[in-house]
Design a protein around this motif. Structure first.
Motif, PDB file in Angstrom:
ATOM      1  N   THR A  33       0.632 -22.423  12.299  1.00 27.10           N
ATOM      2  CA  THR A  33      -0.088 -21.869  11.167  1.00 27.10           C
ATOM      3  C   THR A  33       0.663 -20.630  10.715  1.00 27.10           C
ATOM      4  O   THR A  33       0.962 -19.756  11.522  1.00 27.10           O
ATOM      5  CB  THR A  33      -1.523 -21.484  11.557  1.00 27.10           C
ATOM      6  N   MET A  34       0.990 -20.584   9.440  1.00 26.97           N
ATOM      7  CA  MET A  34       1.742 -19.455   8.897  1.00 26.97           C
ATOM      8  C   MET A  34       0.780 -18.474   8.239  1.00 26.97           C
ATOM      9  O   MET A  34      -0.207 -18.883   7.604  1.00 26.97           O
ATOM     10  CB  MET A  34       2.771 -19.942   7.881  1.00 26.97           C
ATOM     11  N   GLY A  35       1.085 -17.215   8.382  1.00 26.28           N
ATOM     12  CA  GLY A  35       0.190 -16.225   7.810  1.00 26.28           C
ATOM     13  C   GLY A  35       0.907 -14.991   7.316  1.00 26.28           C
ATOM     14  O   GLY A  35       2.074 -14.761   7.636  1.00 26.28           O
ATOM     15  N   TRP A  36       0.194 -14.257   6.509  1.00 22.35           N
ATOM     16  CA  TRP A  36       0.658 -12.951   6.042  1.00 22.35           C
ATOM     17  C   TRP A  36      -0.380 -11.906   6.463  1.00 22.35           C
ATOM     18  O   TRP A  36      -1.604 -12.120   6.318  1.00 22.35           O
ATOM     19  CB  TRP A  36       0.811 -12.937   4.525  1.00 22.35           C
ATOM     20  N   TYR A  37       0.138 -10.798   6.963  1.00 20.74           N
ATOM     21  CA  TYR A  37      -0.663  -9.653   7.328  1.00 20.74           C
ATOM     22  C   TYR A  37      -0.066  -8.434   6.636  1.00 20.74           C
ATOM     23  O   TYR A  37       1.076  -8.480   6.167  1.00 20.74           O
ATOM     24  CB  TYR A  37      -0.641  -9.436   8.851  1.00 20.74           C
ATOM     25  N   ARG A  38      -0.827  -7.369   6.606  1.00 21.66           N
ATOM     26  CA  ARG A  38      -0.279  -6.141   6.046  1.00 21.66           C
ATOM     27  C   ARG A  38      -0.827  -4.939   6.799  1.00 21.66           C
ATOM     28  O   ARG A  38      -1.910  -4.995   7.378  1.00 21.66           O
ATOM     29  CB  ARG A  38      -0.594  -6.036   4.555  1.00 21.66           C
ATOM     30  N   GLN A  39      -0.055  -3.871   6.762  1.00 19.69           N
ATOM     31  CA  GLN A  39      -0.456  -2.632   7.409  1.00 19.69           C
ATOM     32  C   GLN A  39      -0.202  -1.480   6.459  1.00 19.69           C
ATOM     33  O   GLN A  39       0.958  -1.169   6.151  1.00 19.69           O
ATOM     34  CB  GLN A  39       0.280  -2.423   8.727  1.00 19.69           C
ATOM     35  N   ALA A  40      -1.281  -0.895   5.999  1.00 14.93           N
ATOM     36  CA  ALA A  40      -1.181   0.259   5.113  1.00 14.93           C
ATOM     37  C   ALA A  40      -0.981   1.525   5.946  1.00 14.93           C
ATOM     38  O   ALA A  40      -1.325   1.552   7.136  1.00 14.93           O
ATOM     39  CB  ALA A  40      -2.450   0.378   4.269  1.00 14.93           C
ATOM     40  N   ALA A  49      -3.705 -13.682   4.518  1.00 10.62           N
ATOM     41  CA  ALA A  49      -3.828 -15.091   4.161  1.00 10.62           C
ATOM     42  C   ALA A  49      -3.150 -15.949   5.220  1.00 10.62           C
ATOM     43  O   ALA A  49      -2.246 -15.490   5.915  1.00 10.62           O
ATOM     44  CB  ALA A  49      -3.182 -15.367   2.802  1.00 10.62           C
ATOM     45  N   THR A  50      -3.621 -17.173   5.349  1.00  4.98           N
ATOM     46  CA  THR A  50      -2.968 -18.136   6.228  1.00  4.98           C
ATOM     47  C   THR A  50      -2.843 -19.479   5.532  1.00  4.98           C
ATOM     48  O   THR A  50      -3.610 -19.797   4.619  1.00  4.98           O
ATOM     49  CB  THR A  50      -3.735 -18.349   7.544  1.00  4.98           C
ATOM     50  N   LEU A  51      -1.860 -20.236   6.009  1.00  6.24           N
ATOM     51  CA  LEU A  51      -1.614 -21.576   5.498  1.00  6.24           C
ATOM     52  C   LEU A  51      -1.436 -22.485   6.701  1.00  6.24           C
ATOM     53  O   LEU A  51      -0.516 -22.296   7.495  1.00  6.24           O
ATOM     54  CB  LEU A  51      -0.360 -21.583   4.623  1.00  6.24           C
ATOM     55  N   SER A  52      -2.342 -23.438   6.843  1.00  2.00           N
ATOM     56  CA  SER A  52      -2.270 -24.330   7.998  1.00  2.00           C
ATOM     57  C   SER A  52      -1.151 -25.342   7.819  1.00  2.00           C
ATOM     58  O   SER A  52      -0.570 -25.487   6.744  1.00  2.00           O
ATOM     59  CB  SER A  52      -3.609 -25.045   8.177  1.00  2.00           C
TER      60      SER A  52
END
Length: 117
Positions: A33-40, A49-52
């Motif tokens: 599962t691919m995902g995007w994370y962020r850190q401010a 977001a994730t994409l299965s």
């Protein structure tokens, strides 16, 4: 081992759009599962977001069309499109891969997005 390399970050004006890319060292989309994370700045890393592997999309933000996750299997690349950027989107964005049937987790090095006029 899997290497994830993000790109596409930069300085963007409020209201603008950006597409981030994450290229994997090998084709893993069928088992991760691919995902995007962020850190401010000053905040904890958060899921975006994730994409299965079956291309099911999930977003933290209520679907407003601001975020779109997608992939190109042939390029081994996952994308995150962000529209109507605002200052709160300023963060380092990280790509993530989580094994579906294993505990493997991989992170990219991050790409900086700064939203400012």
């Amino acid at each position: 081992q899997v290497q994830l390399v993000e790109s596409g970050g930069g300085l963007v004006q409020p209201g603008g759009s950006l597409t981030l890319s994450c290229t994997a060292s090998r084709n893993i989309f069928s088992s991760y599962t691919m995902g995007w994370y962020r850190q401010a700045p000053g905040k904890q890393r958060e899921w975006v977001a994730t994409l299965s592997r079956d291309e099911l999309e999930n977003y933290k933000e209520v679907p407003t069309g601001r975020f779109t996750i997608s992939r190109d299997i042939f390029k081994r690349t996952v994308y995150l499109q962000i529209h109507n950027l605002n200052a709160e989107d300023t963060a380092v964005y990280y790509c993530n891969a989580q094994g579906v049937r294993t505990d493997d987790v991989y992170w990219g090095q991050g790409t900086q997005v700064i939203v400012s006029s």
